[in-house]
Enzyme design. Structure first.
Site, mmCIF file in Angstrom:
data_model
loop_
_atom_site.group_PDB
_atom_site.id
_atom_site.type_symbol
_atom_site.label_atom_id
_atom_site.label_comp_id
_atom_site.label_asym_id
_atom_site.label_seq_id
_atom_site.Cartn_x
_atom_site.Cartn_y
_atom_site.Cartn_z
ATOM 1 C CB SER A 147 40.342 55.984 0.080
ATOM 2 O OG SER A 147 39.783 54.826 0.667
ATOM 3 C CE1 TYR A 201 39.482 54.209 -4.958
ATOM 4 C CE2 TYR A 201 39.741 52.853 -3.187
ATOM 5 C CZ TYR A 201 39.096 53.926 -3.858
ATOM 6 O OH TYR A 201 38.062 54.650 -3.138
#
Length: 194
Positions: free
Chosen positions: A86, A99
């Site tokens: 990501s 995250y």
């Protein structure tokens, strides 16, 4: 031949191992492995719980790491592995610390796996999506009315689609990407670049 699906929780290592052992026992091989599972409970640093932190690492890092390990015996010579990272792994975004750490860890794992699997002619790369219109947005509490401001922050002025991510994954898994190895392809409308 047709395709068939196998249900597997990425955080359940025993079940994951069983999937690859079953493939091995049936003398099956994989040409492409896409490690895509992930969760994204977002919270500011001071509000991140240990349970959320542990769940993130179990699903987003431990799961893909060991899935790749368990898959090694069934990866065909010349196989391609694509791991979903990501843009948060390289771009500091508020409320994503736990995250983001998992995605940065995956990126590091891709580099090392590429070094180790290159001699077997197995290419390993990462796909790094930006904002993408998938069900995970609703799961983390992003409502439809929040998408406008998100889209405005993207240089291309819109949220990506799952199909756009899939096209990039297919490219990395294709012969057209035969000399791309150990890399990370950003598919983010320019969000992490500009």
């Amino acid at each position: 031949t047709g395709a068939h699906g196998i249900v597997c929780d990425a955080a359940d290592l025993e079940r994951t191992k069983e999937v690859f052992l079953t493939l091995s026992s049936q003398n099956e091989t994989l040409d492409v492995l896409f490690l895509n599972a992930g969760i994204a409970p977002l919270a500011p640093l001071e509000e991140t719980t240990q349970n959320d932190f542990d769940a993130l690492w179990a699903t987003n890092v431990r799961g893909p790491y060991f899935a790749l390990q368990y898959a090694l015996p069934v990866l065909a010579p010349g196989a391609r592995v694509v791991v979903n990272t990501s843009i948060v792994g390289s771009k500091g975004m508020a409320n994503t610390s736990a995250y983001a750490a998992t995605k940065a860890a995956l990126r590091a794992s891709v580099r090392v796996a590429a070094a180790e699997l290159g001699p077997r002619c197995i290419r390993v790369n990462a796909i790094s999506p930006g904002y993408t219109r998938t069900p995970i947005l609703g799961k983390i509490g992003i409502a439809e009315e929040d998408l406008g401001p998100m889209a405005d922050s993207v240089p291309l002025g819109r949220i990506g689609t799952p199909e756009e991510i899939a096209h990039a994954v297919c490219f990395l898994a294709s012969a057209e990407a035969s000399y791309i190895h150990g890399g990370e392809l950003d598919v983010d409308g320019g969000l992490a670049q500009i």
